[in-house]
Design an enzyme around this catalytic site. Structure first.
Site, PDB file in Angstrom:
ATOM      1  N   ARG A  90     -11.629  13.801 -15.835  1.00  0.00           N
ATOM      2  CA  ARG A  90     -12.903  14.419 -15.441  1.00  0.00           C
ATOM      3  C   ARG A  90     -13.815  14.582 -16.651  1.00  0.00           C
ATOM      4  O   ARG A  90     -15.026  14.335 -16.566  1.00  0.00           O
ATOM      5  CB  ARG A  90     -12.640  15.770 -14.791  1.00  0.00           C
ATOM      6  CG  ARG A  90     -13.909  16.525 -14.423  1.00  0.00           C
ATOM      7  CD  ARG A  90     -13.596  17.862 -13.790  1.00  0.00           C
ATOM      8  NE  ARG A  90     -14.812  18.550 -13.382  1.00  0.00           N
ATOM      9  CZ  ARG A  90     -14.831  19.637 -12.631  1.00  0.00           C
ATOM     10  NH1 ARG A  90     -13.702  20.171 -12.200  1.00  0.00           N
ATOM     11  NH2 ARG A  90     -15.968  20.208 -12.294  1.00  0.00           N
ATOM     12  N   ASN A 145     -12.283  14.688  -3.901  1.00  0.00           N
ATOM     13  CA  ASN A 145     -13.584  14.078  -4.155  1.00  0.00           C
ATOM     14  C   ASN A 145     -13.443  12.660  -4.703  1.00  0.00           C
ATOM     15  O   ASN A 145     -12.446  12.334  -5.328  1.00  0.00           O
ATOM     16  CB  ASN A 145     -14.358  14.929  -5.168  1.00  0.00           C
ATOM     17  CG  ASN A 145     -14.962  16.161  -4.534  1.00  0.00           C
ATOM     18  OD1 ASN A 145     -15.488  16.107  -3.426  1.00  0.00           O
ATOM     19  ND2 ASN A 145     -14.889  17.285  -5.233  1.00  0.00           N
ATOM     20  N   CYS A 165     -15.409  19.929   2.815  1.00  0.00           N
ATOM     21  CA  CYS A 165     -16.138  20.363   1.626  1.00  0.00           C
ATOM     22  C   CYS A 165     -16.496  21.832   1.812  1.00  0.00           C
ATOM     23  O   CYS A 165     -16.653  22.310   2.942  1.00  0.00           O
ATOM     24  CB  CYS A 165     -17.409  19.526   1.451  1.00  0.00           C
ATOM     25  SG  CYS A 165     -18.385  19.948  -0.013  1.00  0.00           S
ATOM     26  N   HIS A 195     -22.013  16.087  -0.593  1.00  0.00           N
ATOM     27  CA  HIS A 195     -22.716  16.406  -1.842  1.00  0.00           C
ATOM     28  C   HIS A 195     -24.114  15.796  -1.884  1.00  0.00           C
ATOM     29  O   HIS A 195     -24.663  15.549  -2.957  1.00  0.00           O
ATOM     30  CB  HIS A 195     -21.894  15.975  -3.060  1.00  0.00           C
ATOM     31  CG  HIS A 195     -20.690  16.839  -3.285  1.00  0.00           C
ATOM     32  ND1 HIS A 195     -19.853  16.699  -4.365  1.00  0.00           N
ATOM     33  CD2 HIS A 195     -20.186  17.878  -2.558  1.00  0.00           C
ATOM     34  CE1 HIS A 195     -18.885  17.611  -4.287  1.00  0.00           C
ATOM     35  NE2 HIS A 195     -19.081  18.328  -3.198  1.00  0.00           N
ATOM     36  N   TYR A 250     -26.094  19.885  -5.442  1.00  0.00           N
ATOM     37  CA  TYR A 250     -25.861  18.530  -5.945  1.00  0.00           C
ATOM     38  C   TYR A 250     -27.114  17.658  -5.902  1.00  0.00           C
ATOM     39  O   TYR A 250     -27.189  16.650  -6.612  1.00  0.00           O
ATOM     40  CB  TYR A 250     -24.724  17.862  -5.162  1.00  0.00           C
ATOM     41  CG  TYR A 250     -23.384  18.503  -5.429  1.00  0.00           C
ATOM     42  CD1 TYR A 250     -22.600  18.098  -6.502  1.00  0.00           C
ATOM     43  CD2 TYR A 250     -22.914  19.539  -4.630  1.00  0.00           C
ATOM     44  CE1 TYR A 250     -21.383  18.690  -6.765  1.00  0.00           C
ATOM     45  CE2 TYR A 250     -21.694  20.133  -4.887  1.00  0.00           C
ATOM     46  CZ  TYR A 250     -20.927  19.707  -5.951  1.00  0.00           C
ATOM     47  OH  TYR A 250     -19.723  20.310  -6.215  1.00  0.00           O
TER      48      TYR A 250
END
Length: 435
Positions: A90, A145, A165, A195, A250
């Site tokens: 990440r 995700n 989500c 998102h 987002y």
């Protein structure tokens, strides 16, 4: 009832376990199987999970294993909450895109694309085991995700799957607090892709059962609610007023890309912050006196995750037929997208099927952005399933946060270099080039 969690060693898991313990009447679990390859996390997260059940007087049994087959065998439902490469991957997703002047983010843009490439093949491998060993009518609930791409991969492969989500349930709680009502009294007109969503209606139910759309009240400058909503999503109040909608946080990556990029270049990554939080959480989980969800878990993210998960699992397994915001097949809901695309909208949930409800037509600006991102998502899934640098390049180029060939070329090279460990096909391609 048997429930399996693939990725059960996540520091998120005690959030789930807390919800399972509190809401046991809503979701009566006999066996909870936490499946994870990491022995340290299995010991620490599994240990605190067992203590939490015991402290709450929950009659269910928690099993901890690295054996996926044992975990999913005869399961009524299986949850996916994977992070291939962990927080280290990440951190890369949040940094290497900066070399091409693009935002770094784990679910959208080049970083989100990298996560999809790492994740989809592994999810499909585990889903095949679910289909083989779980109960014939078992559902997969995906919290991994990028949820839209992963859920479409599962559906395209023929699995009974739905994407989950926490954005919608977070908005529901926020609006409930704004109007001083119970969250169950708030119904959202939530539309878009995972998102990439907007709240276009906020319906509050009164004690007499009548409903009123309070979006106009939220967007009225004189009430102060508009400024509060704008601040919560980190976007200008005028944008909310012009769209007559509340965008998810987002969308800031699209509406304020350069501002976000500048912030990212001068701040530590979210991955670094989460790694600090996870170290603190794992230390707490190791303390045998800890028998409840630690307060530090609130810093981990995933607010209301357990409530959202329990809602959808209860609806599926209890065949309730109620409505929740989920990631499901389009099936004509957005006429400008293919039926097999995955969208995030209110859907009716039964054990047999999860069906999107009709929504009002999207405004032109929303249609344009949703269509653009959906095109990228389809190319991204093709690249994740089949591999190949050309597929990666084409999907990268198609993303609206990239859109330029030279930038896409550079980002593709950066992505492949950073993720070669997780993309076996890159090694075979290198051998081909060498030959």
């Amino acid at each position: 009832m048997k429930l399996a969690v693939i990725g059960g060693g996540s520091t998120y898991t005690p959030e789930l376990v807390d919800g399972f313990a509190r809401l046991r009447d809503q979701l009566p679990i006999d066996e909870l199987w936490l499946v994870d390859p990491d022995p340290v996390r299995r010991e620490l997260v599994g240990g605190v999970a067992k203590r939490m059940f015991a402290h709450a007087g929950h009659p269910g049994t928690i099993h901890v294993t690295d054996d996926v087959v044992a975990g999913v065998t005869d399961a009524d439902a299986v949850m996916f909450q994977l992070r291939i490469g962990g927080q280290a991957a990440r951190h890369q997703d949040e940094t290497w895109p900066h070399e091409a002047c693009c935002i770094g983010q784990e679910t959208t843009g080049p970083g989100g694309f990298a996560k999809a490439l790492r994740t989809v093949p592994v999810v499909l491998e585990y889903a095949a085991l679910v289909k083989r060993y779980a109960k014939p009518d078992a559902w997969i609930v995906d919290f991994t995700n990028p949820v839209g791409i992963v859920t479409r991969a599962l559906l395209e492969a023929g699995h009974r799957a739905v994407g989950l989500c926490n954005v919608a349930i977070g908005f529901q709680r926020r609006f409930a607090k704004e109007f001083d009502v119970a969250p169950s009294a708030v119904r959202l007109d939530h539309v878009g892709l995972n998102h990439l969503t907007w709240e276009r209606g906020v319906h509050v139910r009164s004690a007499d059962g009548s409903e009123r759309d309070v979006l106009d009240d939220l967007l009225a400058a004189e009430t102060g609610a508009l400024d509060r909503m704008a601040e919560s999503v980190h976007m200008p109040a005028d944008l909310l007023r012009l769209q007559h909608a509340v965008p998810s946080y987002y969308l800031r990556y699209f509406y304020a890309h350069d501002v976000v990029l500048e912030e990212q270049l001068h701040e530590r990554t979210r991955a670094e912050a989460v790694m600090d939080t996870e170290r603190a959480l794992l230390a707490k989980y190791a303390d045998e006196s800890v028998v409840t969800k630690p307060a530090e878990l609130e810093q981990r993210g995933g607010a209301y995750y357990s409530e959202a998960a329990i809602d959808v699992l209860s609806s599926i397994l209890g065949d309730r037929g109620d409505v929740q915001v989920l990631n499901v097949r389009n099936d004509g809901t957005f006429p400008f997208l293919p039926d097999d695309h995955v969208i995030e909208v209110p859907a009716r949930v039964t054990r047999a099927a999860i069906t999107p409800l009709p929504v009002a037509p999207l405004d032109a600006d929303m249609v344009g952005l949703v269509s653009h991102v959906a095109g990228y998502e389809r190319l991204a899934l093709d690249a994740a399933v089949h591999g190949g640098r050309d597929r990666v390049l084409r999907a990268m180029w198609a993303h609206p946060l990239v859109g330029q060939v030279d930038k896409a070329e550079k980002l593709t090279d950066l992505l492949l270099a950073a993720n070669a460990e997780h993309l076996p096909w890159t090694r075979s391609e290198q051998l081909t080039w060498a030959g």
